[in-house]
Design an enzyme around this catalytic site. Structure first.
Site, PDB file in Angstrom:
ATOM      1  N   ASP A  40      -8.734  -2.528  -0.096  1.00 11.83           N
ATOM      2  CA  ASP A  40      -7.339  -1.932  -0.695  1.00 11.83           C
ATOM      3  C   ASP A  40      -6.984  -0.827   0.071  1.00 11.83           C
ATOM      4  O   ASP A  40      -7.862   0.069   0.534  1.00 11.83           O
ATOM      5  CB  ASP A  40      -7.467  -1.508  -2.255  1.00 11.83           C
ATOM      6  N   LYS A  62      -2.259  -2.979  -0.079  1.00 16.33           N
ATOM      7  CA  LYS A  62      -0.985  -3.135  -0.879  1.00 16.33           C
ATOM      8  C   LYS A  62      -0.030  -1.785  -0.615  1.00 16.33           C
ATOM      9  O   LYS A  62      -0.608  -0.817  -0.815  1.00 16.33           O
ATOM     10  CB  LYS A  62      -0.928  -3.166  -2.187  1.00 16.33           C
ATOM     11  N   MET A 176       0.187   5.061 -11.500  1.00 16.69           N
ATOM     12  CA  MET A 176       1.130   4.485 -10.949  1.00 16.69           C
ATOM     13  C   MET A 176       2.800   4.924 -11.460  1.00 16.69           C
ATOM     14  O   MET A 176       3.357   4.040 -12.013  1.00 16.69           O
ATOM     15  CB  MET A 176       1.133   2.795 -11.184  1.00 16.69           C
TER      16      MET A 176
HETATM   17  N1  SAH Z   1      -8.504   1.385 -10.401  1.00 17.95           N
HETATM   18  C1  SAH Z   1      -7.958   2.319 -10.119  1.00 17.95           C
HETATM   19  C2  SAH Z   1      -6.401   2.743 -10.473  1.00 17.95           C
HETATM   20  C3  SAH Z   1      -5.510   1.893  -9.734  1.00 17.95           C
HETATM   21  S1  SAH Z   1      -3.899   1.768 -10.151  1.00 17.95           S
HETATM   22  C4  SAH Z   1      -8.808   3.712 -10.780  1.00 17.95           C
HETATM   23  O1  SAH Z   1      -9.646   3.364 -11.555  1.00 17.95           O
HETATM   24  O2  SAH Z   1      -8.689   4.792 -10.204  1.00 17.95           O
HETATM   25  C5  SAH Z   1      -3.292   3.082  -9.047  1.00 17.95           C
HETATM   26  C6  SAH Z   1      -2.994   4.152  -9.403  1.00 17.95           C
HETATM   27  O3  SAH Z   1      -4.398   5.087  -9.582  1.00 17.95           O
HETATM   28  C7  SAH Z   1      -2.266   5.181  -8.657  1.00 17.95           C
HETATM   29  O4  SAH Z   1      -0.961   4.769  -8.655  1.00 17.95           O
HETATM   30  C8  SAH Z   1      -2.508   6.519  -9.215  1.00 17.95           C
HETATM   31  O5  SAH Z   1      -1.896   6.759 -10.191  1.00 17.95           O
HETATM   32  C9  SAH Z   1      -3.979   6.425  -9.443  1.00 17.95           C
HETATM   33  N2  SAH Z   1      -4.763   6.974  -8.342  1.00 17.95           N
HETATM   34  C10 SAH Z   1      -5.672   6.150  -7.717  1.00 17.95           C
HETATM   35  N3  SAH Z   1      -6.223   7.183  -6.697  1.00 17.95           N
HETATM   36  C11 SAH Z   1      -5.732   8.202  -6.796  1.00 17.95           C
HETATM   37  C12 SAH Z   1      -6.179   9.518  -6.439  1.00 17.95           C
HETATM   38  N4  SAH Z   1      -7.105   9.708  -5.629  1.00 17.95           N
HETATM   39  N5  SAH Z   1      -5.388  10.694  -6.902  1.00 17.95           N
HETATM   40  C13 SAH Z   1      -4.659  10.446  -7.980  1.00 17.95           C
HETATM   41  N6  SAH Z   1      -4.262   9.255  -8.550  1.00 17.95           N
HETATM   42  C14 SAH Z   1      -4.882   8.212  -8.111  1.00 17.95           C
END
Ligand code: SAH
Length: 497
Positions: A40, A62, A176
């Site tokens: 991803d 995406k 998100m």
């Molecule tokens: N499965 C992922 C979340 C996916 S949804 C998890 O457990 O982290 C995607 C969202 O995750 C992004 O829009 C953001 O809000 C958050 N996110 C993912 N990586 C991030 C990061 N390094 N720093 C801050 N927010 C993050």
């Protein structure tokens, strides 16, 4: 019909939030042994760099608002790859089951009898807060934590029960939510939340470019706009957010926000790179030389006048390995060293020698060709009567040989391996570097191969010793030299930059 015994397995692996150290051991082991990795946009570069070069990669990343590979096609790709009998790693940011659509990806596999396993990952929903200095719970402030998606389908309202969230008085973690931050703040305020309630935004959490902002919830939208927050970012609403001001340990690391290019002799692990990362730097590694053993190797047993050599000098671990492997390949062994003295340029070279059961008789006080030459002479390790054999690279420097010549010591210099200089070609989009590190003069030479010294104006080079510094100086860098010729000393110097 689908012959199940021939099918591969799909491993749904959580890659964590970005910091490569936050990938699980199980995840790393699977990445290293997969046939194909399907990943991803949220998987960090540092983690993608762990995928072995000959492993197939499929990018289904995406982009916000624009989905190059729709979810049903991703599901299909996983199924197809498994039906080809491959070991498939499906790498997803954070944890695969927290807003990761991991469940959807398993459905088609399960329907088709494909075996699968799931490896949890460290979720950004907790880790980004942690790296921003926010404990998501704290006994003095809350008794629950809630994970909420702020994603709204195009043209639709957010489906969030704001009254319920405000009533619970727990920590609210929104994912998100960059584009909906204003609507979220309004929803909470309308449901009765105190406008002074602290909130935090953590952009690129756990990554070297992490930024953290704390503001009252009433100013959340303004902060997101003014600071031009981009996805991925986490929004935390709740009293714990105020702790960021006291606990933001990651943003305070000495090299936070600084970009380093670590040039190193060969591809592989780099202690310097790891040390710089631990200090918070954004590190890119560029190997600038590549070595290969010279074969067939022709090494005389005696010098031009027929006098047998009595002193052997190695100036690198590669030289040691090339020569000793050649000996063994030719049916000879360590007895050829009987009665001879051996000098090594530094501890790593001496260590390589020890692996073959030989102990160096001489190692200079400083890792440097010149010091090696000088100290061999001043200590009486070599004299005018010595017959010295140097086993080095085709690109060896003149430091040692100049010393020997001046002292009229006879020597024979034989290349036992080739050094090839690798050019550095930065991507056009690559961000500029604050510092480039050099651990040997050959690294500077390798780095400068085909590069104009004028391109180095204003660039800082952190160098391991005087000789390296001299070369970097000639190459047009602003030079900083470590106090001692060791990696630890370089790291100490870097931390002061
Ligand atoms: N499965 C992922 C979340 C996916 S949804 C998890 O457990 O982290 C995607 C969202 O995750 C992004 O829009 C953001 O809000 C958050 N996110 C993912 N990586 C991030 C990061 N390094 N720093 C801050 N927010 C993050």
């Amino acid at each position: 019909m689908n012959d199940r015994s021939q099918n591969g397995t799909v491993y749904l692996v959580g890659a964590g939030p970005g910091d490569v150290g936050l990938l699980t051991g199980k995840g790393k082991q699977l990445i290293e042994t997969a046939d194909v990795v399907v990943f991803d946009r949220l998987v960090s570069e540092a983690i993608l760099a762990l995928i072995p070069e000959d492993t197939e990669r499929i990018d289904v990343g995406k982009h916000a608002g624009n989905h190059p590979v729709p979810q049903d096609q991703i599901n299909q790709i996983l199924l197809e790859q498994a039906l080809l009998g491959k070991k498939v790693v499906r790498l997803k940011g954070g944890d695969p089951f927290l807003f990761g659509r991991g469940g959807e990806e398993l459905e088609l596999l399960e329907e088709n009898g494909i075996s699968f396993e799931v490896v949890p990952g460290i979720t950004s929903a907790i880790a980004a807060a942690t790296y921003g200095g926010i404990p998501v719970t704290h006994r003095d402030f809350c008794s629950s934590v809630h994970f909420i998606t702020g994603h709204a389908r195009a043209g639709k309202e957010l489906s969030i029960d704001f009254e319920a969230l405000v009533r619970l008085q727990g920590t609210l973690v929104f994912l998100m939510s960059v584009s909906t931050a204003g609507r979220i703040a309004d929803g909470l305020l309308q449901a009765g939340m105190d406008p002074a309630m602290p909130s935090a935004v953590i952009e690129n959490g756990t990554r070297t470019n992490q930024r953290t902002f704390v503001q009252p919830v009433s100013e959340l939208e303004k902060s997101v706009k003014e600071n031009q927050i981009q996805s991925p970012a986490l929004i935390v609403v709740g009293k714990v957010s105020s702790l960021a001001e006291r606990f933001s340990w990651f943003d305070r690391l000495p090299l936070k926000g600084k970009r380093f290019l670590v040039t190193r002799p060969e591809a592989g692990e780099s202690r310097l790179a790891a040390g710089l990362c631990a200090l918070g730097a954004d590190v890119v590694v560029h190997p600038c030389i590549q070595t290969s053993f010279i074969r067939p190797l022709e090494i005389p047993a005696a010098d031009q006048d027929g006098a047998p050599f009595d002193t052997i000098v190695f100036t690198s671990a590669v030289g040691v390995r090339s020569y000793l492997e050649w000996l063994l390949e030719n049916g000879q062994d360590m007895r050829v060293f009987a009665g001879k003295k051996i000098a090594c340029i530094g501890s790593a070279t001496a260590k390589a020698l020890k692996e073959y059961g030989l102990i160096a008789d001489f190692v200079p006080s400083v890792y440097s060709g010149q010091v090696l030459g000088e100290e061999m002479l001043t200590s009486g390790f070599v004299t005018k009567e010595s017959k010295v054999l140097l086993l080095r690279t085709n690109l060896a420097s003149h430091d040692v040989t100049d010393c020997l010549e001046q002292a009229e010591v006879s020597y024979t210099d034989i290349p036992v391996y080739h050094t090839e200089l690798l050019t550095w070609e930065p991507e056009e989009t690559e961000a500029p570097y604050d510092c480039i590190t050099f651990t040997s003069r050959s690294c500077v030479e390798g780095f400068m191969n085909g590069r104009d010294p004028e391109d180095n104006a204003g660039l800082t080079a952190l160098c391991i010793g005087e000789k390296t510094a001299e070369a970097a100086n000639e190459a047009g860098f602003d030079v900083v030299v470590s106090e001692k010729a060791t990696i630890d000393s370089m790291l100490e110097k870097a931390a002061e930059m």
